[in-house]
Design a protein around this motif. Structure first.
Motif, short mmCIF file in Angstrom:
data_model
loop_
_atom_site.label_atom_id
_atom_site.label_comp_id
_atom_site.label_asym_id
_atom_site.label_seq_id
_atom_site.Cartn_x
_atom_site.Cartn_y
_atom_site.Cartn_z
N TYR A 226 -4.69 -2.39 8.50
CA TYR A 226 -4.90 -3.43 7.49
C TYR A 226 -5.59 -2.84 6.26
N GLN B 170 -3.01 -0.97 4.34
CA GLN B 170 -2.13 -1.93 3.67
C GLN B 170 -2.77 -2.44 2.38
N TYR C 236 2.91 -4.77 0.20
CA TYR C 236 1.97 -5.46 1.07
C TYR C 236 2.71 -6.16 2.21
N GLU C 237 3.76 -6.90 1.86
CA GLU C 237 4.54 -7.61 2.87
C GLU C 237 5.26 -6.62 3.80
N ALA D 195 2.84 -5.07 6.17
CA ALA D 195 2.39 -6.09 7.12
C ALA D 195 3.43 -6.27 8.22
N VAL E 276 1.11 -3.88 10.58
CA VAL E 276 -0.04 -4.71 10.92
C VAL E 276 0.34 -5.85 11.87
N ASP E 277 1.41 -6.56 11.58
CA ASP E 277 1.78 -7.71 12.41
C ASP E 277 2.13 -7.32 13.86
#
Length: 153
Positions: free
Chosen positions: A61, A64, A119-120, A123, A127-128
């Protein structure tokens, strides 16, 4: 009424819990209570708060945020530095009447969109999946703990 004329026997005034004695000034102070012994528990699996996946998630994160922030703010900083240091370059024209500074200013919007996309993208890719895995492990741990509590009854 001044404190010297106060008929209260307590030197700290009425209702103050500051004295170290229980009720009367001539009573010795109560000995300090020893702290309770620590409750040691050794779990079969590492606790969720100390799990290495959480460190990995925080790192992902953080990465990111840095990539997206440095993309947008880095471009804007370069634009500001060029405006201050190289005004001749910023006022030079690329085509008929379009100064380089204006073109670079108009490019800030696509660079901002690029930062949002980065960023998306990070993620979704990094990250997700980590967060989903930790969430699933936490649910399994919660069921395991609930099962242990249920068998003790």
């Amino acid at each position: 009424m001044s404190p010297s004329n106060d008929p209260s026997p307590y030197p700290y005034g009425r209702g103050d819990a500051s004295p170290s004695y229980a009720t009367y000034p001539w009573q010795p102070p109560a000995p300090p209570q020893p702290p309770p012994p620590p409750h040691h528990r050794t779990p079969d699996h590492p606790l969720l708060g100390h799990h290495s996946d959480l460190r990995i998630l925080r790192t992902a994160y953080r990465w990111q945020r840095r990539v997206a922030t440095l993309t947008a703010l880095g471009y804007f900083t370069v634009f500001l530095v060029l405006s201050a240091v190289a005004p001749g370059f910023m006022t030079s024209t690329l085509t008929d009447g379009l100064p380089t500074g204006l073109l670079l200013a108009l490019l800030q919007l696509p660079v901002t969109w690029l930062a949002i996309w980065l960023y998306e993208h990070t993620a979704r890719r990094h990250v997700d999946p980590l967060a989903d895995r930790i969430r699933k492990e936490a649910a399994v741990d919660a069921r395991r703990e609930a099962g242990k509590r249920g068998t003790r009854r």
